[in-house]
Design a protein around this motif. Structure first.
Motif, PDB file in Angstrom:
ATOM      1  N   PRO A  84       0.838  -1.209   0.000  1.00 25.66           N
ATOM      2  CA  PRO A  84       0.000   0.000   0.000  1.00 25.66           C
ATOM      3  C   PRO A  84       0.870   1.255   0.000  1.00 25.66           C
ATOM      4  O   PRO A  84       2.000   1.252   0.486  1.00 25.66           O
ATOM      5  CB  PRO A  84      -0.805  -0.120   1.300  1.00 25.66           C
ATOM      6  N   LEU A  85       0.314   2.327  -0.587  1.00 27.17           N
ATOM      7  CA  LEU A  85       1.041   3.589  -0.614  1.00 27.17           C
ATOM      8  C   LEU A  85       1.124   4.171   0.793  1.00 27.17           C
ATOM      9  O   LEU A  85       0.167   4.084   1.573  1.00 27.17           O
ATOM     10  CB  LEU A  85       0.333   4.583  -1.535  1.00 27.17           C
ATOM     11  N   PRO A  86       2.260   4.771   1.121  1.00 27.88           N
ATOM     12  CA  PRO A  86       2.351   5.381   2.453  1.00 27.88           C
ATOM     13  C   PRO A  86       1.494   6.641   2.519  1.00 27.88           C
ATOM     14  O   PRO A  86       1.256   7.308   1.522  1.00 27.88           O
ATOM     15  CB  PRO A  86       3.840   5.725   2.584  1.00 27.88           C
ATOM     16  N   ARG A  87       1.011   6.967   3.698  1.00 22.11           N
ATOM     17  CA  ARG A  87       0.206   8.173   3.882  1.00 22.11           C
ATOM     18  C   ARG A  87       1.122   9.384   3.791  1.00 22.11           C
ATOM     19  O   ARG A  87       2.186   9.406   4.403  1.00 22.11           O
ATOM     20  CB  ARG A  87      -0.484   8.143   5.222  1.00 22.11           C
ATOM     21  N   PRO A  88       0.718  10.395   3.022  1.00 22.92           N
ATOM     22  CA  PRO A  88       1.561  11.589   2.925  1.00 22.92           C
ATOM     23  C   PRO A  88       1.510  12.398   4.216  1.00 22.92           C
ATOM     24  O   PRO A  88       0.520  12.387   4.949  1.00 22.92           O
ATOM     25  CB  PRO A  88       0.946  12.367   1.760  1.00 22.92           C
ATOM     26  N   SER A  89       2.596  13.108   4.469  1.00 22.95           N
ATOM     27  CA  SER A  89       2.610  13.989   5.637  1.00 22.95           C
ATOM     28  C   SER A  89       1.694  15.179   5.360  1.00 22.95           C
ATOM     29  O   SER A  89       1.369  15.484   4.210  1.00 22.95           O
ATOM     30  CB  SER A  89       4.033  14.455   5.929  1.00 22.95           C
ATOM     31  N   TRP A  90       1.268  15.882   6.403  1.00 25.38           N
ATOM     32  CA  TRP A  90       0.302  16.958   6.215  1.00 25.38           C
ATOM     33  C   TRP A  90       0.858  18.094   5.364  1.00 25.38           C
ATOM     34  O   TRP A  90       0.107  18.676   4.583  1.00 25.38           O
ATOM     35  CB  TRP A  90      -0.289  17.418   7.533  1.00 25.38           C
ATOM     36  N   PRO A  91       2.162  18.483   5.447  1.00 27.28           N
ATOM     37  CA  PRO A  91       2.625  19.545   4.547  1.00 27.28           C
ATOM     38  C   PRO A  91       2.570  19.139   3.072  1.00 27.28           C
ATOM     39  O   PRO A  91       2.243  19.960   2.207  1.00 27.28           O
ATOM     40  CB  PRO A  91       4.059  19.816   4.989  1.00 27.28           C
ATOM     41  N   MET A  92       2.883  17.892   2.783  1.00 30.05           N
ATOM     42  CA  MET A  92       2.813  17.419   1.398  1.00 30.05           C
ATOM     43  C   MET A  92       1.363  17.431   0.911  1.00 30.05           C
ATOM     44  O   MET A  92       1.084  17.834  -0.219  1.00 30.05           O
ATOM     45  CB  MET A  92       3.379  16.000   1.282  1.00 30.05           C
ATOM     46  N   LEU A  93       0.443  17.027   1.756  1.00 26.74           N
ATOM     47  CA  LEU A  93      -0.969  17.002   1.393  1.00 26.74           C
ATOM     48  C   LEU A  93      -1.496  18.421   1.140  1.00 26.74           C
ATOM     49  O   LEU A  93      -2.208  18.657   0.160  1.00 26.74           O
ATOM     50  CB  LEU A  93      -1.758  16.303   2.502  1.00 26.74           C
ATOM     51  N   VAL A  94      -1.113  19.367   1.978  1.00 26.38           N
ATOM     52  CA  VAL A  94      -1.539  20.756   1.798  1.00 26.38           C
ATOM     53  C   VAL A  94      -0.964  21.325   0.506  1.00 26.38           C
ATOM     54  O   VAL A  94      -1.645  22.039  -0.232  1.00 26.38           O
ATOM     55  CB  VAL A  94      -1.136  21.606   3.031  1.00 26.38           C
ATOM     56  N   GLY A  95       0.309  20.988   0.200  1.00 26.52           N
ATOM     57  CA  GLY A  95       0.927  21.465  -1.042  1.00 26.52           C
ATOM     58  C   GLY A  95       0.208  20.936  -2.275  1.00 26.52           C
ATOM     59  O   GLY A  95      -0.059  21.689  -3.226  1.00 26.52           O
ATOM     60  N   TRP A  96      -0.128  19.646  -2.281  1.00 24.51           N
ATOM     61  CA  TRP A  96      -0.836  19.070  -3.430  1.00 24.51           C
ATOM     62  C   TRP A  96      -2.261  19.603  -3.544  1.00 24.51           C
ATOM     63  O   TRP A  96      -2.769  19.797  -4.651  1.00 24.51           O
ATOM     64  CB  TRP A  96      -0.839  17.543  -3.353  1.00 24.51           C
ATOM     65  N   ILE A  97      -2.905  19.880  -2.423  1.00 22.38           N
ATOM     66  CA  ILE A  97      -4.243  20.471  -2.472  1.00 22.38           C
ATOM     67  C   ILE A  97      -4.176  21.874  -3.062  1.00 22.38           C
ATOM     68  O   ILE A  97      -5.023  22.265  -3.870  1.00 22.38           O
ATOM     69  CB  ILE A  97      -4.893  20.462  -1.067  1.00 22.38           C
ATOM     70  N   GLY A  98      -3.144  22.647  -2.707  1.00 18.81           N
ATOM     71  CA  GLY A  98      -2.984  23.985  -3.266  1.00 18.81           C
ATOM     72  C   GLY A  98      -2.768  23.955  -4.772  1.00 18.81           C
ATOM     73  O   GLY A  98      -3.378  24.738  -5.527  1.00 18.81           O
ATOM     74  N   ILE A  99      -1.939  23.046  -5.251  1.00 22.06           N
ATOM     75  CA  ILE A  99      -1.710  22.931  -6.694  1.00 22.06           C
ATOM     76  C   ILE A  99      -2.961  22.402  -7.395  1.00 22.06           C
ATOM     77  O   ILE A  99      -3.314  22.859  -8.486  1.00 22.06           O
ATOM     78  CB  ILE A  99      -0.475  22.043  -6.978  1.00 22.06           C
ATOM     79  N   GLY A 100      -3.675  21.482  -6.775  1.00 20.14           N
ATOM     80  CA  GLY A 100      -4.914  20.971  -7.359  1.00 20.14           C
ATOM     81  C   GLY A 100      -5.972  22.052  -7.467  1.00 20.14           C
ATOM     82  O   GLY A 100      -6.684  22.143  -8.476  1.00 20.14           O
ATOM     83  N   TYR A 101      -6.071  22.910  -6.440  1.00 19.71           N
ATOM     84  CA  TYR A 101      -7.034  24.008  -6.490  1.00 19.71           C
ATOM     85  C   TYR A 101      -6.667  24.987  -7.608  1.00 19.71           C
ATOM     86  O   TYR A 101      -7.544  25.480  -8.323  1.00 19.71           O
ATOM     87  CB  TYR A 101      -7.110  24.729  -5.135  1.00 19.71           C
ATOM     88  N   ALA A 102      -5.377  25.256  -7.774  1.00 22.67           N
ATOM     89  CA  ALA A 102      -4.948  26.156  -8.846  1.00 22.67           C
ATOM     90  C   ALA A 102      -5.292  25.558 -10.210  1.00 22.67           C
ATOM     91  O   ALA A 102      -5.758  26.267 -11.115  1.00 22.67           O
ATOM     92  CB  ALA A 102      -3.451  26.415  -8.737  1.00 22.67           C
ATOM     93  N   LEU A 103      -5.096  24.279 -10.389  1.00 20.79           N
ATOM     94  CA  LEU A 103      -5.436  23.613 -11.651  1.00 20.79           C
ATOM     95  C   LEU A 103      -6.944  23.673 -11.900  1.00 20.79           C
ATOM     96  O   LEU A 103      -7.383  23.942 -13.024  1.00 20.79           O
ATOM     97  CB  LEU A 103      -4.957  22.155 -11.620  1.00 20.79           C
ATOM     98  N   LEU A 104      -7.726  23.466 -10.867  1.00 19.78           N
ATOM     99  CA  LEU A 104      -9.174  23.545 -10.999  1.00 19.78           C
ATOM    100  C   LEU A 104      -9.615  24.964 -11.381  1.00 19.78           C
ATOM    101  O   LEU A 104     -10.503  25.140 -12.213  1.00 19.78           O
ATOM    102  CB  LEU A 104      -9.837  23.105  -9.683  1.00 19.78           C
ATOM    103  N   THR A 105      -8.981  25.972 -10.797  1.00 21.19           N
ATOM    104  CA  THR A 105      -9.321  27.353 -11.132  1.00 21.19           C
ATOM    105  C   THR A 105      -9.008  27.661 -12.588  1.00 21.19           C
ATOM    106  O   THR A 105      -9.784  28.339 -13.276  1.00 21.19           O
ATOM    107  CB  THR A 105      -8.522  28.339 -10.244  1.00 21.19           C
ATOM    108  N   VAL A 106      -7.877  27.166 -13.079  1.00 20.62           N
ATOM    109  CA  VAL A 106      -7.519  27.390 -14.481  1.00 20.62           C
ATOM    110  C   VAL A 106      -8.521  26.701 -15.398  1.00 20.62           C
ATOM    111  O   VAL A 106      -8.971  27.276 -16.395  1.00 20.62           O
ATOM    112  CB  VAL A 106      -6.075  26.909 -14.752  1.00 20.62           C
ATOM    113  N   LEU A 107      -8.891  25.464 -15.106  1.00 16.19           N
ATOM    114  CA  LEU A 107      -9.851  24.742 -15.942  1.00 16.19           C
ATOM    115  C   LEU A 107     -11.217  25.437 -15.958  1.00 16.19           C
ATOM    116  O   LEU A 107     -11.862  25.526 -17.009  1.00 16.19           O
ATOM    117  CB  LEU A 107     -10.008  23.299 -15.458  1.00 16.19           C
ATOM    118  N   VAL A 108     -11.666  25.924 -14.814  1.00 17.48           N
ATOM    119  CA  VAL A 108     -12.945  26.630 -14.758  1.00 17.48           C
ATOM    120  C   VAL A 108     -12.863  27.895 -15.606  1.00 17.48           C
ATOM    121  O   VAL A 108     -13.793  28.226 -16.351  1.00 17.48           O
ATOM    122  CB  VAL A 108     -13.326  26.951 -13.285  1.00 17.48           C
ATOM    123  N   GLY A 109     -11.745  28.614 -15.553  1.00 19.11           N
ATOM    124  CA  GLY A 109     -11.580  29.817 -16.364  1.00 19.11           C
ATOM    125  C   GLY A 109     -11.496  29.516 -17.844  1.00 19.11           C
ATOM    126  O   GLY A 109     -12.024  30.263 -18.674  1.00 19.11           O
TER     127      GLY A 109
END
Length: 152
Positions: A84-109
């Motif tokens: 199984p994949l290891p659980r990411p640490s909270w800073p890594m998870l927050v970083g990927w959520i920030g990049i995912g939100y930016a990608l979602l904003t670009v797609l919506v635009g």
């Protein structure tokens, strides 16, 4: 021997290969007619589909499925269950959520949906913050036993 002699020898060998390109290997005569020989009647009329060729074309001997007495067993590699994949640490998870939100904003635009100004700025800040956070989590030094790269 100099370079000109080597080149001449290579040119001669290549010319011999090209000259013998049309030749085929001789089939061993087993004394038994092949399946191809039985399929083509001897009394074929000229111009028919079963007309025997006048050139020395090679014949392909295809063995019957019944003649194969031994079944072919292939050994396959079984890697076992996937870890199984290891659980990411909270800073890594927050970083990927920030990049995912930016990608979602670009797609919506891109698709023409209107966004409030604060949501667009949140996408820019999410990308910059997420990228900075992920880059800060990269290892600073390589382990001594890491090697120089891929090994074949």
């Amino acid at each position: 021997m100099n370079e000109a002699d080597d080149r001449a020898a290579v040119d001669r060998a290549f010319a011999d290969l090209v000259a013998g390109f049309h030749k085929t290997a001789e089939r061993p005569d087993s004394g038994q007619p092949s399946d191809w020989d039985e399929a083509v009647p001897d009394s074929a009329a000229p111009g028919s589909v079963f007309e025997t060729p006048t050139t020395d074309a090679p014949q392909i001997d295809v063995p019957d499925a019944e003649e194969e007495s031994e079944p072919v067993h292939e050994e396959r590699y079984d890697p076992g269950p996937v870890a199984p994949l290891p659980r990411p640490s909270w800073p890594m998870l927050v970083g990927w959520i920030g990049i995912g939100y930016a990608l979602l904003t670009v797609l919506v635009g891109v698709f023409g949906f209107p966004l409030p100004r604060w949501a667009a700025w949140a996408g820019v800040i999410g990308f910059a913050g997420g990228l900075g956070l992920l880059l800060s989590r990269l290892p600073r030094h390589r382990p001594p036993d890491a090697g120089d790269g891929a090994v074949l």
